[in-house]
Design a protein around this motif. Sequence first.
Motif, short mmCIF file in Angstrom:
data_model
loop_
_atom_site.label_atom_id
_atom_site.label_comp_id
_atom_site.label_asym_id
_atom_site.label_seq_id
_atom_site.Cartn_x
_atom_site.Cartn_y
_atom_site.Cartn_z
N THR A 15 -15.33 0.31 -12.68
CA THR A 15 -14.37 -0.40 -11.83
C THR A 15 -13.91 0.49 -10.68
N VAL A 16 -13.77 -0.11 -9.52
CA VAL A 16 -13.17 0.55 -8.37
C VAL A 16 -11.91 -0.22 -7.99
N TYR A 17 -10.91 0.50 -7.54
CA TYR A 17 -9.60 -0.09 -7.26
C TYR A 17 -9.21 0.14 -5.80
N LEU A 18 -8.34 -0.73 -5.32
CA LEU A 18 -7.72 -0.53 -4.02
C LEU A 18 -6.23 -0.81 -4.19
N GLN A 19 -5.44 0.26 -4.20
CA GLN A 19 -3.99 0.13 -4.26
C GLN A 19 -3.49 -0.04 -2.84
N MET A 20 -2.79 -1.12 -2.61
CA MET A 20 -2.31 -1.45 -1.27
C MET A 20 -0.79 -1.49 -1.28
N ASN A 21 -0.17 -0.59 -0.56
CA ASN A 21 1.28 -0.50 -0.46
C ASN A 21 1.73 -0.84 0.96
N SER A 22 3.00 -1.14 1.09
CA SER A 22 3.59 -1.44 2.41
C SER A 22 2.74 -2.44 3.17
N LEU A 23 2.41 -3.53 2.51
CA LEU A 23 1.52 -4.52 3.12
C LEU A 23 2.15 -5.16 4.35
N LYS A 24 1.30 -5.47 5.31
CA LYS A 24 1.72 -6.08 6.56
C LYS A 24 1.01 -7.42 6.73
N PRO A 25 1.56 -8.31 7.51
CA PRO A 25 0.89 -9.61 7.75
C PRO A 25 -0.54 -9.44 8.29
N GLU A 26 -0.78 -8.39 9.06
CA GLU A 26 -2.12 -8.17 9.60
C GLU A 26 -3.12 -7.69 8.54
N ILE A 78 -7.95 4.20 -2.45
CA ILE A 78 -9.11 3.77 -3.22
C ILE A 78 -9.33 4.75 -4.35
N SER A 79 -9.72 4.23 -5.50
CA SER A 79 -10.02 5.07 -6.65
C SER A 79 -11.08 4.37 -7.49
#
Length: 123
Positions: A78-89, A70-71
């Motif tokens: 603006t606030v961001y959420l960088q999401m890596n290595s995403l999983k089905p869950e 999160i940044s």
Amino acid sequence: QVQLVESGGGLVQAGDSLRLSCAAAGRTFSTYGMGWFRQAPGKEREFVAAITWNGGSTFYADSVKGRFTISRDNAKNTVYLQMNSLKPEDTAVYYCAAHRGGSIRAAYAYSGWGQGTQVTVSS
């Protein structure tokens, strides 16, 4: 009262990345801690990540620690959420909200919820 609009969701494959954005209207954005929550079908809304008003501290759910970041950019409201290595869950509707006080991991402590953005991760 800050008004929030999330964007950046989509359909991706497991292992992919996405960056969510939450744009705020209102001159008080920089005074609030901000949080990201998510809600999957049939489940309660759960805490994902939070950041203090100046970005000095961040907090994560154990399920996303090491994968999500999160940044915020107060100049851009603006606030961001960088999401890596995403999983089905990780599949859920993701919401941002402004922290008003109380536990930074509790949904009741937030207000100004946006409409959410759908993230779907296929296996």
